[in-house]
Scaffold this motif. Structure first.
Motif, PDB file in Angstrom:
ATOM      1  N   THR A  29      -2.110   1.522  -3.401  1.00 51.52           N
ATOM      2  CA  THR A  29      -1.913   2.457  -4.502  1.00 51.52           C
ATOM      3  C   THR A  29      -0.488   2.978  -4.444  1.00 51.52           C
ATOM      4  OG1 THR A  29      -4.222   3.131  -4.313  1.00 51.52           O
ATOM      5  CG2 THR A  29      -2.771   4.572  -5.585  1.00 51.52           C
ATOM      6  N   ILE A  30       0.173   3.013  -5.609  1.00 46.05           N
ATOM      7  CA  ILE A  30       1.554   3.473  -5.685  1.00 46.05           C
ATOM      8  C   ILE A  30       1.656   4.535  -6.784  1.00 46.05           C
ATOM      9  CG2 ILE A  30       3.960   2.783  -6.034  1.00 46.05           C
ATOM     10  CD1 ILE A  30       2.897  -0.144  -5.287  1.00 46.05           C
ATOM     11  N   PRO A  31       1.526   5.825  -6.430  1.00 42.51           N
ATOM     12  CA  PRO A  31       1.750   6.878  -7.413  1.00 42.51           C
ATOM     13  C   PRO A  31       3.257   7.065  -7.647  1.00 42.51           C
ATOM     14  CG  PRO A  31       0.717   7.764  -5.405  1.00 42.51           C
ATOM     15  CD  PRO A  31       1.024   6.334  -5.166  1.00 42.51           C
ATOM     16  N   VAL A  32       3.647   7.202  -8.910  1.00 46.42           N
ATOM     17  CA  VAL A  32       5.059   7.298  -9.293  1.00 46.42           C
ATOM     18  C   VAL A  32       5.243   8.548 -10.154  1.00 46.42           C
ATOM     19  CG1 VAL A  32       6.965   6.125 -10.474  1.00 46.42           C
ATOM     20  CG2 VAL A  32       5.173   4.770  -9.367  1.00 46.42           C
ATOM     21  N   ALA A  73      -2.677  -2.358  -6.773  1.00 42.57           N
ATOM     22  CA  ALA A  73      -2.616  -3.816  -6.684  1.00 42.57           C
ATOM     23  C   ALA A  73      -3.834  -4.402  -7.393  1.00 42.57           C
ATOM     24  CB  ALA A  73      -2.573  -4.265  -5.235  1.00 42.57           C
ATOM     25  N   ALA A  74      -3.581  -5.279  -8.379  1.00 39.71           N
ATOM     26  CA  ALA A  74      -4.653  -5.914  -9.147  1.00 39.71           C
ATOM     27  C   ALA A  74      -4.930  -7.325  -8.651  1.00 39.71           C
ATOM     28  CB  ALA A  74      -4.286  -5.942 -10.632  1.00 39.71           C
ATOM     29  N   ALA A  75      -4.112  -7.805  -7.722  1.00 39.21           N
ATOM     30  CA  ALA A  75      -4.253  -9.138  -7.124  1.00 39.21           C
ATOM     31  C   ALA A  75      -3.544  -9.103  -5.772  1.00 39.21           C
ATOM     32  CB  ALA A  75      -3.636 -10.196  -8.031  1.00 39.21           C
ATOM     33  N   GLY A  97       4.027  -7.874  -7.115  1.00 40.20           N
ATOM     34  CA  GLY A  97       2.681  -8.312  -7.409  1.00 40.20           C
ATOM     35  C   GLY A  97       2.165  -7.730  -8.702  1.00 40.20           C
ATOM     36  N   LEU A  98       1.029  -8.249  -9.126  1.00 40.64           N
ATOM     37  CA  LEU A  98       0.350  -7.765 -10.318  1.00 40.64           C
ATOM     38  C   LEU A  98      -0.281  -6.412  -9.991  1.00 40.64           C
ATOM     39  CD1 LEU A  98      -0.364  -8.646 -13.241  1.00 40.64           C
ATOM     40  CD2 LEU A  98      -2.540  -9.462 -12.315  1.00 40.64           C
ATOM     41  N   VAL A  99       0.015  -5.410 -10.811  1.00 42.01           N
ATOM     42  CA  VAL A  99      -0.553  -4.084 -10.613  1.00 42.01           C
ATOM     43  C   VAL A  99      -1.259  -3.632 -11.882  1.00 42.01           C
ATOM     44  CG1 VAL A  99       1.164  -3.373  -8.892  1.00 42.01           C
ATOM     45  CG2 VAL A  99       1.562  -2.865 -11.310  1.00 42.01           C
ATOM     46  N   ALA A 100      -2.280  -2.818 -11.693  1.00 44.54           N
ATOM     47  CA  ALA A 100      -2.938  -2.136 -12.803  1.00 44.54           C
ATOM     48  C   ALA A 100      -2.282  -0.768 -12.940  1.00 44.54           C
ATOM     49  CB  ALA A 100      -4.429  -1.990 -12.528  1.00 44.54           C
ATOM     50  N   ILE A 101      -2.060  -0.354 -14.184  1.00 43.25           N
ATOM     51  CA  ILE A 101      -1.434   0.941 -14.466  1.00 43.25           C
ATOM     52  C   ILE A 101      -2.498   1.887 -15.003  1.00 43.25           C
ATOM     53  CG2 ILE A 101       0.265   2.160 -15.888  1.00 43.25           C
ATOM     54  CD1 ILE A 101       1.758   0.289 -14.153  1.00 43.25           C
ATOM     55  N   GLY A 102      -2.570   3.089 -14.447  1.00 43.70           N
ATOM     56  CA  GLY A 102      -3.517   4.084 -14.929  1.00 43.70           C
ATOM     57  C   GLY A 102      -2.994   5.488 -14.737  1.00 43.70           C
ATOM     58  N   ASN A 103      -3.716   6.420 -15.311  1.00 40.74           N
ATOM     59  CA  ASN A 103      -3.426   7.850 -15.159  1.00 40.74           C
ATOM     60  C   ASN A 103      -2.014   8.205 -15.606  1.00 40.74           C
ATOM     61  OD1 ASN A 103      -6.011   8.106 -13.990  1.00 40.74           O
ATOM     62  ND2 ASN A 103      -5.182   7.533 -12.010  1.00 40.74           N
ATOM     63  N   PHE A 104      -1.530   7.560 -16.680  1.00 42.41           N
ATOM     64  CA  PHE A 104      -0.187   7.848 -17.206  1.00 42.41           C
ATOM     65  C   PHE A 104      -0.200   9.207 -17.903  1.00 42.41           C
ATOM     66  CE2 PHE A 104       3.159   7.846 -20.345  1.00 42.41           C
ATOM     67  CZ  PHE A 104       4.225   7.270 -19.675  1.00 42.41           C
ATOM     68  N   SER A 105       0.738  10.061 -17.532  1.00 41.22           N
ATOM     69  CA  SER A 105       0.828  11.360 -18.197  1.00 41.22           C
ATOM     70  C   SER A 105       2.274  11.827 -18.253  1.00 41.22           C
ATOM     71  CB  SER A 105      -0.037  12.405 -17.482  1.00 41.22           C
ATOM     72  OG  SER A 105       0.452  12.632 -16.178  1.00 41.22           O
TER      73      SER A 105
END
Length: 141
Positions: free
Chosen positions: A61-64, A128-130, A103-111
């Motif tokens: 998990t990578i919070p930005v 990480a999605a893969a 790598g392929l990542v899923a993006i969520g919780n955008f605010s």
């Protein structure tokens, strides 16, 4: 060994084209590179009063977060991916020209936040999605 400083480590977002081109996220303030491993109970009656454990598969998990600076091609890609399905894009973590993670990542919780008389901010999470193509914290080339 030199101490690492976070200002040389950056996140880049892919454009989905072949070959993949990556764009920096402007205004980036900080990110974390977290690994969470599933705990596996390996205890049995043979272990007496002890409860040995092991670790299984891990998630990355990578919070930005950062300050909003528009126009910003990298952040605008993140925003677009967060609105589509699947919410996936190629991403990189780099230190200068060295790719530490890709790598392929899923993006969520955008605010975004727009406080009075302060800088506007953004935050989102990547997971990480893969299996990553590159996952090398100590890479030097």
């Amino acid at each position: 060994m030199a101490t690492e400083f976070g200002n040389t480590w950056r996140i880049k977002i892919g454009d989905g084209e072949a070959p993949e081109e990556f764009e920096l996220i402007g205004g980036e303030g900080s990110f974390e590179w977290n690994r969470q491993s599933k705990e596996i109970d390996t205890a049995s009656k043979d272990d007496g009063s002890y409860a040995p454990v092991g670790f299984g598969r891990q998630t990355i998990t990578i919070p930005v977060n950062g300050k909003l600076r528009l126009p910003d091609a990298g952040l605008e890609r993140v925003d677009a991916v967060a609105k589509t399905h699947p919410h996936e894009v190629m991403a990189q973590i780099t230190k200068g020209a060295i790719v530490k993670y890709q790598g392929l990542v899923a993006i969520g919780n955008f605010s975004t936040a727009f406080p009075d008389d302060e800088a506007c901010t953004f935050r989102f999470d990547m997971k990480a999605a893969a299996v990553p193509i590159i996952d090398d914290l100590g890479a030097t080339t």
